[in-house]
Design a protein around this motif. Structure first.
Motif, PDB file in Angstrom:
ATOM      1  N   ALA A  18       8.552  -1.339   4.613  1.00  0.00           N
ATOM      2  CA  ALA A  18       8.764  -2.269   3.504  1.00  0.00           C
ATOM      3  C   ALA A  18       7.717  -3.357   3.521  1.00  0.00           C
ATOM      4  O   ALA A  18       7.202  -3.740   4.567  1.00  0.00           O
ATOM      5  CB  ALA A  18      10.159  -2.893   3.610  1.00  0.00           C
ATOM      6  N   VAL A  19       7.384  -3.911   2.331  1.00  0.00           N
ATOM      7  CA  VAL A  19       6.439  -5.013   2.234  1.00  0.00           C
ATOM      8  C   VAL A  19       7.117  -6.285   2.718  1.00  0.00           C
ATOM      9  O   VAL A  19       8.212  -6.619   2.282  1.00  0.00           O
ATOM     10  CB  VAL A  19       5.966  -5.183   0.776  1.00  0.00           C
ATOM     11  CG1 VAL A  19       5.066  -6.396   0.638  1.00  0.00           C
ATOM     12  CG2 VAL A  19       5.272  -3.932   0.307  1.00  0.00           C
ATOM     13  N   ARG A  33       5.703  -8.805  -5.190  1.00  0.00           N
ATOM     14  CA  ARG A  33       6.914  -8.181  -5.723  1.00  0.00           C
ATOM     15  C   ARG A  33       6.587  -6.969  -6.575  1.00  0.00           C
ATOM     16  O   ARG A  33       7.199  -5.901  -6.431  1.00  0.00           O
ATOM     17  CB  ARG A  33       7.701  -9.207  -6.553  1.00  0.00           C
ATOM     18  CG  ARG A  33       8.967  -8.633  -7.185  1.00  0.00           C
ATOM     19  CD  ARG A  33       9.738  -9.729  -7.907  1.00  0.00           C
ATOM     20  NE  ARG A  33       8.936 -10.408  -8.901  1.00  0.00           N
ATOM     21  CZ  ARG A  33       8.671  -9.907 -10.109  1.00  0.00           C
ATOM     22  NH1 ARG A  33       9.125  -8.710 -10.463  1.00  0.00           N
ATOM     23  NH2 ARG A  33       7.942 -10.595 -10.966  1.00  0.00           N
ATOM     24  N   SER A  36       5.404  -4.207  -4.389  1.00  0.00           N
ATOM     25  CA  SER A  36       6.531  -3.703  -3.609  1.00  0.00           C
ATOM     26  C   SER A  36       7.372  -2.739  -4.435  1.00  0.00           C
ATOM     27  O   SER A  36       7.838  -1.711  -3.944  1.00  0.00           O
ATOM     28  CB  SER A  36       7.398  -4.866  -3.124  1.00  0.00           C
ATOM     29  OG  SER A  36       8.534  -4.410  -2.445  1.00  0.00           O
ATOM     30  N   PRO A  40       6.614   1.239  -2.590  1.00  0.00           N
ATOM     31  CA  PRO A  40       7.581   0.688  -1.631  1.00  0.00           C
ATOM     32  C   PRO A  40       7.094   0.636  -0.194  1.00  0.00           C
ATOM     33  O   PRO A  40       7.529  -0.208   0.567  1.00  0.00           O
ATOM     34  CB  PRO A  40       8.779   1.633  -1.771  1.00  0.00           C
ATOM     35  CG  PRO A  40       8.651   2.200  -3.143  1.00  0.00           C
ATOM     36  CD  PRO A  40       7.179   2.323  -3.394  1.00  0.00           C
ATOM     37  N   ASN A  43       2.394  -1.809   3.109  1.00  0.00           N
ATOM     38  CA  ASN A  43       2.661  -3.028   3.874  1.00  0.00           C
ATOM     39  C   ASN A  43       1.571  -4.063   3.607  1.00  0.00           C
ATOM     40  O   ASN A  43       0.498  -4.026   4.201  1.00  0.00           O
ATOM     41  CB  ASN A  43       2.735  -2.682   5.364  1.00  0.00           C
ATOM     42  CG  ASN A  43       3.155  -3.875   6.200  1.00  0.00           C
ATOM     43  OD1 ASN A  43       3.615  -4.886   5.672  1.00  0.00           O
ATOM     44  ND2 ASN A  43       2.989  -3.770   7.505  1.00  0.00           N
TER      45      ASN A  43
END
Length: 244
Positions: A18-19, A33, A36, A40, A43
Motif C-alpha cells: 500500500a502507498v 491519493r 493510490s 494500489p 509504494n
C-alpha cells in the motif's frame, strides 16, 4: 531506472504494497491519493514540486521517478530535460542520483568486498557485480589498474539470476570464505569457489541494488550518486573521474 508505460501497467497487476506517503501540502496529498487509487501497490516515497511549474516529481520505493500535475489527473513518465545556456540537462537523472546517493550512504559499506587503492585514495566506486557476468569479469581483471590510479573498488552483490541460483550460491561462498578478495578473484577467473555458508549480506546488497536502479551488471555507482551502467575500461573510468 525509468518508469515506462509497460512498467506502470505491470504495477497495476503485480503491486502488493500500500502507498504510505508522508506528504506536506494539499497538492501532494491529492497526488498520492489519486495514484493510490489508480495503482494500489505503487509504494510512493516522496512527492515534491519539480523545477517545472505545475509538475510534481513522484518517486517510488523501487527507484522510479515520474511526474504528475497538481491535481493528480495526469501522470507523465520519462525524463525531464532542461534547456540551459550550457546545453541540455537531465533533471530526472540528477534527482535519481541524489536519491541513489542517500540510499547508498544509509546502507553503508559494511559487508562489501573491498579492493583498496594503492597508496593515496583518490576516489571510491561502488560496483554491483555478478560473479558469472562476462563484463564483470573483464572489469575485475582491471581492478589492479583501478587501484593503481588511486581508486578503491567496493563490491556489492548483485547475482542477476536471483536467490536460490548457482550464481547466488557462488557469491555467498566467496563472501563466507576466509579470504573473500582472493576468492572473488579466483571465482571471476572461472574457478568454482569451495562451498561455504554463513550469515552474509548478499540478499541485503541485492535488494539495495534493486532500490538504486541496478538493471544489469556491472553497475558502477560514483561518489556523487551517478551510475555508470556496464563495463568501462579502467583508464577511461579514471579519466572520467578526473584522475588522469
Amino acid at each position: 531506472m525509468k518508469l515506462n508505460i509497460s512498467a506502470f501497467i505491470a504495477a497495476l497487476i503485480l503491486a502488493f504494497t500500500a502507498v504510505t506517503p508522508a506528504l506536506a501540502d494539499e497538492a501532494q496529498d491529492q497526488i498520492a491519493r489519486k495514484i493510490s487509487e489508480a495503482v494500489p501497490g505503487l509504494n510512493v516515497t516522496s512527492v515534491e514540486e519539480s523545477e517545472a511549474a505545475g509538475l510534481y516529481r513522484v518517486q517510488s520505493s523501487a527507484g522510479e521517478t515520474f511526474y504528475s500535475t497538481a491535481d493528480g489527473q495526469y501522470v507523465l513518465t520519462g525524463d525531464m530535460l532542461k534547456i540551459t545556456s550550457q546545453g541540455v540537462v537531465n533533471v530526472s537523472e540528477q534527482a535519481r542520483a541524489d536519491a541513489r546517493l542517500a540510499k547508498m550512504e544509509a546502507f553503508g559499506t559494511e559487508g562489501v568486498i573491498r579492493f583498496p587503492a594503492a597508496g593515496e585514495e583518490k576516489a571510491v566506486i561502488s560496483v554491483f557485480t555478478d560473479i558469472d557476468c562476462p563484463y564483470c569479469r573483464k572489469l575485475h581483471e582491471e581492478v589492479p589498474q583501478l587501484n593503481d590510479f588511486g581508486i578503491t573498488v567496493n563490491y556489492y552483490a548483485f547475482p542477476r539470476s536471483g536467490p536460490g541460483t548457482a550464481s547466488w550460491a557462488k557469491y555467498e561462498s566467496v563472501w563466507c570464505s576466509d579470504d573473500p578478495q582472493s576468492a572473488m578473484t579466483a571465482a571471476k577467473s572461472g574457478e568454482r569457489p569451495p562451498q561455504a555458508s554463513c550469515d552474509n549480506p548478499v540478499e541485503a546488497q541485492y535488494r539495495l541494488g534493486q532500490e538504486v536502479g541496478v538493471t544489469g551488471t556491472p553497475a558502477i555507482v560514483l561518489e556523487d550518486g551517478n551510475m555508470v551502467r556496464g563495463y568501462v575500461p579502467a583508464r577511461n573510468l579514471a579519466q572520467g573521474l578526473g584522475l588522469l
